[in-house]
Each structure stands twice: as structure tokens, then as C-alpha cells.
Design a protein around this motif. Structure first.
Motif: not given
Length: 159
Positions: A38-40, A45-46, A53-54, A145-149
Motif C-alpha cells: 500500500r505504501s508509495n 502500489i495497491i 504497507r509492505h 479513494i486516496m489523495e496523494d501529496d
């Protein structure tokens, strides 16, 4: 005459949770390790609540690829939890007991190599209000839904 060189191409395909048809693919041509989670900072990345995360790593050895589970919710092959197994061409792994499925192909493929691709992103302006202020995730039914930086929104349906 030159000897043939063994290819180390591995293709990972995220499968639709109901129809088991391809949703997205990643192809790695000469990687020694491919990380999924899950981590960038992963290669794949899922975004799913059951994916750590890993979550899992694929290691390319001289004798072939090997998969190693690091996920808290486990990694499954044929509905059996695994810790570390050799990869067989065409095998499907599941991240978590009820999570996303990934088909693994080794060797020749018709997908172009493209290391470190990201899930597709598109602007979902009507959903932006559902994303919390701390830029974590928000759920709208079966959609995550995920918002990135950068402020871009990404969603993948897993349920």
C-alpha cells in the motif's frame, strides 16, 4: 555463436475481484526484487484495507522467482496461506484472506516493460469532499479513494 540469455521478465496483473479479468498490469524486465504493498515506495502500489504497507516481495534468484509474505493479513495461493514459495508461471496470489488477486507470469510477455508504474489517477471532483483533511483514505461504498501529496485522487474498486 552466442548462448541464449535467460530472461527474468515478470508480469504482475491485478485481477477484477468478481470477473477475474485484468484491471492493470506491471512488467519488470531485470529487477532483482519487486515489492508490492500500500505504501508509495513499493514497485506495485495497491490501495486496499487488507493490503499492508509492505505486503509481499518477489525475489529473482538464479533458479527462478520466489515470493515472500510480509503482510499482516497474509498472502494466499490456492486459498492456503504462504510464508515463502517459488513462483510458478500463471499462478495467482491473493493479498489478505479476501483481498485483491494478482496473476504472476514469468518469461515472455506482450506487455511493455515499465518499471515503477502507479495506479491510474483521475480527478474525482465530486468525491474530493469525502477525502479527509489529513490526506488519508475515505470510503464510498466499495470504492477506496486516496489523495496523494499532489492533490490527485486515485480510486480502485476491490469489493
Amino acid at each position: 555463436m552466442r548462448g541464449s540469455v535467460k530472461t527474468s521478465v515478470i508480469t504482475l496483473t491485478l485481477l477484477h475481484p468478481i470477473q477475474s479479468v485484468p484491471v492493470q498490469s506491471w512488467c519488470f524486465e531485470s529487477e532483482s526484487v519487486v515489492r508490492i504493498g500500500r505504501s508509495n515506495d513499493n514497485d506495485v502500489i495497491i490501495y486496499s484495507a487488507v493490503v499492508s504497507r509492505h505486503h509481499v516481495e518477489l525475489w529473482n534468484h538464479s533458479y527462478g522467482w520466489e515470493i515472500i509474505n510480509f503482510g499482516a493479513n497474509g498472502t494466499y495461493v490456492d486459498d492456503k496461506p504462504i510464508a515463502q514459495v517459488s513462483v510458478a508461471d500463471g499462478m495467482t496470489i491473493r493479498l489478505g484472506n479476501s483481498g485483491p488477486k494478482i496473476r504472476i507470469r514469468v518469461g515472455a510477455t506482450n506487455v511493455q516493460p515499465s518499471p515503477k508504474t502507479r495506479p491510474p489517477q483521475r480527478e474525482l471532483t465530486d468525491k474530493k469532499a469525502e477525502v479527509s483533511q489529513d490526506k488519508s483514505t475515505a470510503w464510498s461504498g466499495p470504492r477506496r479513494i486516496m489523495e496523494d501529496d499532489d492533490g490527485a485522487l486515485t480510486h480502485i474498486d476491490f469489493e
